[in-house]
Design a protein around this motif. Structure first.
Motif, PDB file in Angstrom:
ATOM      1  N   SER A  37       0.813  -1.218   0.000  1.00  0.00           N
ATOM      2  CA  SER A  37       0.000   0.000   0.000  1.00  0.00           C
ATOM      3  C   SER A  37       0.843   1.263   0.000  1.00  0.00           C
ATOM      4  N   LYS A  38       2.073   1.173   0.416  1.00  0.00           N
ATOM      5  CA  LYS A  38       2.936   2.363   0.464  1.00  0.00           C
ATOM      6  C   LYS A  38       3.408   2.784  -0.923  1.00  0.00           C
ATOM      7  N   PHE A  39       3.325   1.895  -1.905  1.00  0.00           N
ATOM      8  CA  PHE A  39       3.838   2.177  -3.239  1.00  0.00           C
ATOM      9  C   PHE A  39       2.762   2.483  -4.275  1.00  0.00           C
ATOM     10  N   VAL A  40       1.484   2.413  -3.896  1.00  0.00           N
ATOM     11  CA  VAL A  40       0.410   2.686  -4.849  1.00  0.00           C
ATOM     12  C   VAL A  40      -0.155   4.082  -4.584  1.00  0.00           C
ATOM     13  N   PRO A  41      -0.681   4.738  -5.611  1.00  0.00           N
ATOM     14  CA  PRO A  41      -1.280   6.067  -5.382  1.00  0.00           C
ATOM     15  C   PRO A  41      -2.616   5.937  -4.644  1.00  0.00           C
ATOM     16  N   ASP A  42      -3.149   7.062  -4.210  1.00  0.00           N
ATOM     17  CA  ASP A  42      -4.452   7.051  -3.540  1.00  0.00           C
ATOM     18  C   ASP A  42      -5.514   6.506  -4.490  1.00  0.00           C
ATOM     19  N   THR A  43      -6.392   5.671  -3.946  1.00  0.00           N
ATOM     20  CA  THR A  43      -7.365   4.962  -4.777  1.00  0.00           C
ATOM     21  C   THR A  43      -8.765   5.544  -4.700  1.00  0.00           C
TER      22      THR A  43
END
Length: 85
Positions: A37-43
């Motif tokens: 989750s730290k590497f994905v943009p806000d969803t």
């Protein structure tokens, strides 16, 4: 141990598959919460963004693992004392 008659449905293997699926979901969910989750943009999905911006639960499992190892060693030693006494 008594065996079930051939006409009786045995659902043991279904419980085994359910346990495997639940374990896989928990494992990948925890892996996502701690690392992915730290590497994905806000969803724009509230729960996923909450996991992304969390600073407590992502550290809870690694810190608890240290204490868990301590208790596993003491449990093992207690079992050895019980068996060899």
């Amino acid at each position: 141990m008594a065996h079930l008659p051939e006409t009786t449905f045995d659902s043991t293997y279904l419980w085994g598959y359910a346990l495997l699926v639940a374990t896989a979901i928990l494992f990948f969910g925890t892996l996502y919460a701690m690392i992915g989750s730290k590497f994905v943009p806000d969803t724009q999905i509230e729960i996923l963004d909450w996991i992304k911006h969390d600073e407590y639960y992502c550290l809870l499992v690694p810190i608890t693992a240290i204490v868990m190892i301590y208790f596993i060693v003491w449990n093992w030693m207690g079992m050895k004392f019980f068996r060899h006494n």
